[in-house]
Design a protein around this motif. Structure first.
Motif, short mmCIF file in Angstrom:
data_model
loop_
_atom_site.label_atom_id
_atom_site.label_comp_id
_atom_site.label_asym_id
_atom_site.label_seq_id
_atom_site.Cartn_x
_atom_site.Cartn_y
_atom_site.Cartn_z
N LEU A 350 0.83 -1.21 0.00
CA LEU A 350 0.00 0.00 0.00
C LEU A 350 0.87 1.26 0.00
O LEU A 350 0.55 2.25 -0.68
CB LEU A 350 -0.92 -0.01 1.22
N ALA A 351 1.96 1.25 0.75
CA ALA A 351 2.86 2.42 0.78
C ALA A 351 3.47 2.64 -0.60
O ALA A 351 3.60 3.78 -1.07
CB ALA A 351 3.94 2.21 1.83
N TRP A 352 3.87 1.55 -1.27
CA TRP A 352 4.43 1.69 -2.62
C TRP A 352 3.41 2.25 -3.60
O TRP A 352 3.73 3.09 -4.43
CB TRP A 352 4.94 0.32 -3.12
N LYS A 353 2.16 1.78 -3.53
CA LYS A 353 1.13 2.25 -4.46
C LYS A 353 0.93 3.75 -4.35
O LYS A 353 0.79 4.46 -5.37
CB LYS A 353 -0.19 1.52 -4.22
N ASN A 354 0.93 4.28 -3.14
CA ASN A 354 0.78 5.72 -2.95
C ASN A 354 1.98 6.47 -3.51
O ASN A 354 1.82 7.53 -4.14
CB ASN A 354 0.60 6.04 -1.46
N TYR A 355 3.17 5.93 -3.29
CA TYR A 355 4.37 6.59 -3.80
C TYR A 355 4.44 6.50 -5.32
O TYR A 355 4.83 7.45 -6.00
CB TYR A 355 5.60 5.95 -3.17
N ALA A 356 4.03 5.35 -5.86
CA ALA A 356 4.05 5.17 -7.31
C ALA A 356 3.14 6.18 -8.00
O ALA A 356 3.44 6.65 -9.12
CB ALA A 356 3.64 3.75 -7.67
N LYS A 357 2.05 6.52 -7.38
CA LYS A 357 1.14 7.51 -7.96
C LYS A 357 1.82 8.85 -8.12
O LYS A 357 1.66 9.54 -9.15
CB LYS A 357 -0.11 7.65 -7.09
N SER A 358 2.64 9.24 -7.15
CA SER A 358 3.36 10.52 -7.24
C SER A 358 4.39 10.48 -8.36
O SER A 358 4.65 11.50 -9.01
CB SER A 358 4.03 10.85 -5.91
N ASP A 378 -5.00 -8.89 -20.56
CA ASP A 378 -4.49 -7.68 -21.20
C ASP A 378 -3.29 -7.99 -22.06
O ASP A 378 -2.38 -8.73 -21.65
CB ASP A 378 -4.11 -6.64 -20.14
N ILE A 379 -3.24 -7.39 -23.25
CA ILE A 379 -2.10 -7.59 -24.16
C ILE A 379 -1.17 -6.39 -24.13
O ILE A 379 -0.21 -6.32 -24.90
CB ILE A 379 -2.58 -7.84 -25.59
N GLU A 380 -1.44 -5.43 -23.25
CA GLU A 380 -0.60 -4.25 -23.09
C GLU A 380 -0.27 -4.01 -21.64
O GLU A 380 -1.06 -4.34 -20.74
CB GLU A 380 -1.30 -3.00 -23.64
N VAL A 381 0.90 -3.43 -21.40
CA VAL A 381 1.23 -2.88 -20.08
C VAL A 381 0.90 -1.40 -20.15
O VAL A 381 1.46 -0.67 -20.97
CB VAL A 381 2.73 -3.07 -19.75
N PHE A 382 -0.01 -0.94 -19.31
CA PHE A 382 -0.49 0.44 -19.39
C PHE A 382 0.56 1.42 -18.87
O PHE A 382 1.16 1.19 -17.80
CB PHE A 382 -1.79 0.62 -18.61
N ASN A 383 0.77 2.49 -19.61
CA ASN A 383 1.64 3.57 -19.16
C ASN A 383 0.85 4.47 -18.23
O ASN A 383 -0.11 5.13 -18.65
CB ASN A 383 2.17 4.36 -20.36
N GLN A 384 1.25 4.54 -16.96
CA GLN A 384 0.51 5.31 -15.96
C GLN A 384 0.95 6.77 -15.90
O GLN A 384 0.39 7.56 -15.14
CB GLN A 384 0.70 4.68 -14.57
N SER A 385 1.94 7.16 -16.71
CA SER A 385 2.39 8.55 -16.71
C SER A 385 1.27 9.47 -17.18
O SER A 385 0.56 9.17 -18.15
CB SER A 385 3.61 8.70 -17.64
#
Length: 613
Positions: A350-358, A378-385
């Motif tokens: 959970l701590a990583w998920k919050n940091y990854a969002k930033s 899924d056939i793609e890895v989504f770019n979260q940027s």
């Protein structure tokens, strides 16, 4: 002149030189004399010879060429290697030569061992040195056969049961100085004594283990498991014996581990199967609670042993064994470690998920693959940027969705030669940062790909791209970020020279002696930055800078079409041995058009590491 008696240290040294074929004639005589005069040294010698023979057998030193394996389900199908790397042929030839030399040495050792033991056994029978029950030494004939023992020496023969069997020379035994007795299979919240820190997965030899708090789980090679709660002080003696100076522990023993011993200041506990708890106080007095099966307890080595069965308990005092109330409570259990581990994983995830969002919201981030919020189909890895200038999502070619750093996190597993992820990052960049979390499970060739630029037309071989992308001009410069077979990270940049089809290749490595141990099967945070202002390329591992190298050339780098985890190859290239195949799991990738500093790299590692240290 009377020779100085041999001591244990010298004897161990001579045995090692015997194995390495480095004994001088004088040392050979010293060793022979020691083995002849001491039953203890004879036993150690026999065990070492058996060890060496077994290791040779298990490592197949005598095997030269491996025949193709047949599929047991269909003998007509022969499983061949996917590719052959000609670069490995010299090293294989060298290894074959080394193995051949080992075989010659092994044969000599076996002959020497057999000769020594036959002579010693013979002398023991003739001179009455053997004692009934000696391991590997002939028993003296009974009184009914005394006439045979009185034969002249040249007529004395060994009975069949007295002969040394060749199989006896293939029994594994190892010196405590070098043997791995146990492994730290799990640890939660362990606070080690200063200067004595160990890590999960670390192999342990004989010696002390001391920690002030937390739970530690040890798996012994003999088939026993010990779960200890700190504060505790232990001493590993052998694969079948541990001494507890202070602390609480629970011992689980499998069928092969029966006979495992736990020593304290006042007692010797031998497990007869299958689990018990033990508590040792500061004065050395102990309590033993039998959860399942039975244990044998003696107060001192010279005392008689008493057997205790499940649901019973005994307190060992300096003078006697006293029955006490049985209890399951208070002793550490494997289930307790698993429960705390799952709670720790959940909190870290959970701590990583919050940091990854930033990170995803950082405008400089071009690509952020978290591998999260995705389906198995899924056939793609989504770019979260979320930046305006960003790369594409990644197209998955055969790589499989799997578990990442934590049970609830996703990652991609790369195993086959065709496994990869395709992506594009448009534009040219002079300053860049790359970070990935990866678990290399094996190194199958000299280099394993993390991220590489690629000619777009190559992608057409897989039939995955639109025609207009296939017609795109290839970047004039190339980018190769790889791991070597020793897990050393390396970045190569190739710049187009003035003359057509000539390149200035610049290589940067994390160093020949990196500050990392073998990471096979372990999660690691790998990073590299390109800083044109300081003209530096920096490598990072687990949040720490491992090397800084001056750049040989500064020029904006076009990333364009890229591949993660592998590099496309033509059939001809595969036949020639070209391979960048990554074998393992990747569960995060960050690409940014600015230089991450040491503090940021440390934060990415701290928030992303799998466990609390």
């Amino acid at each position: 002149m009377i020779s100085k008696p041999i001591n244990q240290e010298e004897f161990d040294d001579l045995l090692g030189k015997l194995i390495d074929d480095q004994l001088s004639p004088h040392q050979h005589r010293r060793l022979e004399s020691a083995i002849t005069d001491s039953e203890n040294y004879r036993k150690q010698y026999r065990e070492m010879m058996r060890l060496h023979a077994t290791l040779a057998w298990s490592r197949n030193w005598c095997m030269k060429d491996s025949a193709p394996l047949r599929n047991t389900a269909d003998d007509s199908q022969v499983i061949q290697p996917e590719s052959t790397n000609p670069q490995l042929i010299p090293s294989l030839q060298k290894q074959a030569k080394t193995d051949h030399n080992r075989i010659k040495l092994l044969a000599a050792l076996l002959v020497l061992a057999a000769s020594f033991l036959m002579v010693l056994t013979y002398n023991a029978v003739v001179n009455g040195l053997a004692k009934p029950g000696d391991d590997g030494v002939t028993k003296i004939a009974s009184s009914q056969n005394q006439s045979q023992n009185q034969l002249p020496k040249k007529q004395q023969t060994l009975r069949p049961e007295q002969r040394i069997e060749a199989a006896d020379l293939k029994v594994l035994a190892v010196s405590n100085k070098v043997s791995n007795l146990a492994v730290i299979s799990d640890a939660v919240g362990v606070k080690w004594k200063e200067g004595e820190a160990r890590r999960t997965g670390e192999l342990l030899t004989a010696g002390p283990l001391r920690f002030d708090a937390g739970l530690l789980q040890l798996d012994f090679s003999s088939g026993a498991r010990l779960v200890c709660r700190g504060p505790a002080s232990l001493e590993l003696i052998s694969a079948k014996c541990v001494r507890i100076h202070a602390g609480e522990a629970t011992c689980y023993v499998g069928e092969l581990g029966k006979g495992f011993q736990v020593l304290t200041g006042e007692s010797e506990v031998v497990d007869l199967g299958t689990s018990f708890g033990i508590r040792v106080d500061a004065e050395g007095e102990s309590e033993v609670h039998v959860f399942d099966g039975a244990v044998s307890v003696r107060r001192q080595p010279e005392s008689d042993a008493i057997e205790y069965t499940e649901n019973t308990a005994v307190r060992v005092s300096p003078n006697e064994l006293v029955s006490t109330d049985f209890s399951l409570d208070g002793f550490p259990k494997s289930e307790e470690i698993r429960s705390l581990r799952e709670e720790q994983w959940s909190n870290r995830y959970l701590a990583w998920k919050n940091y990854a969002k930033s990170i995803s919201e950082d405008p400089s981030v071009l690509v952020h693959y978290t591998f999260e919020d995705q389906k198995q189909s899924d056939i793609e890895v989504f770019n979260q940027s979320t930046g305006t200038t960003r790369g594409t999502s990644g197209t998955i070619l055969r790589a499989k969705w799997c578990e990442g750093r934590w049970p609830n996190k996703k990652g991609l597993q790369f195993q086959r030669e065709s496994d990869r992820v395709l992506l594009t990052i448009p534009g040219k960049y002079d300053k860049l940062s790359f970070v990935t979390w990866a678990r290399p499970d094996a190194f199958l060739q000299l280099t394993s790909a993390l991220l590489l630029t690629e000619h777009p037309r190559r992608w057409g071989m897989h039939g995955t791209l639109r025609d207009e992308l296939q017609d795109t001009n290839a970047p004039t410069d190339t980018f190769r970020w790889v791991l070597s077979d020793r897990n050393i990270a390396r970045l190569s940049l190739a710049f187009m020279d003035k003359r057509p089809m000539t390149y200035d290749i610049c290589g940067y490595t994390s160093g020949a002696e990196p500050e990392i141990e073998d990471q096979t099967g372990k999660w690691g945070c790998y990073g590299v930055t390109i800083d044109p202002h300081k003209m530096e390329v920096s490598h990072f591992f687990n949040g720490k800078r491992t090397s800084v190298t001056k750049m040989k050339r500064v020029s904006p780098l076009p990333l364009e079409t890229m591949e993660m985890g592998n590099h496309s190859t033509t059939p001809a290239e595969r036949q020639s041995g070209m391979s960048y195949r990554f074998f393992g799991v990747i569960d995060e990738l960050i690409v940014a058009n600015r230089v991450f500093d040491s503090e940021e790299m440390a934060s990415i590692y701290e928030y992303g590491r799998q466990d609390d240290l």
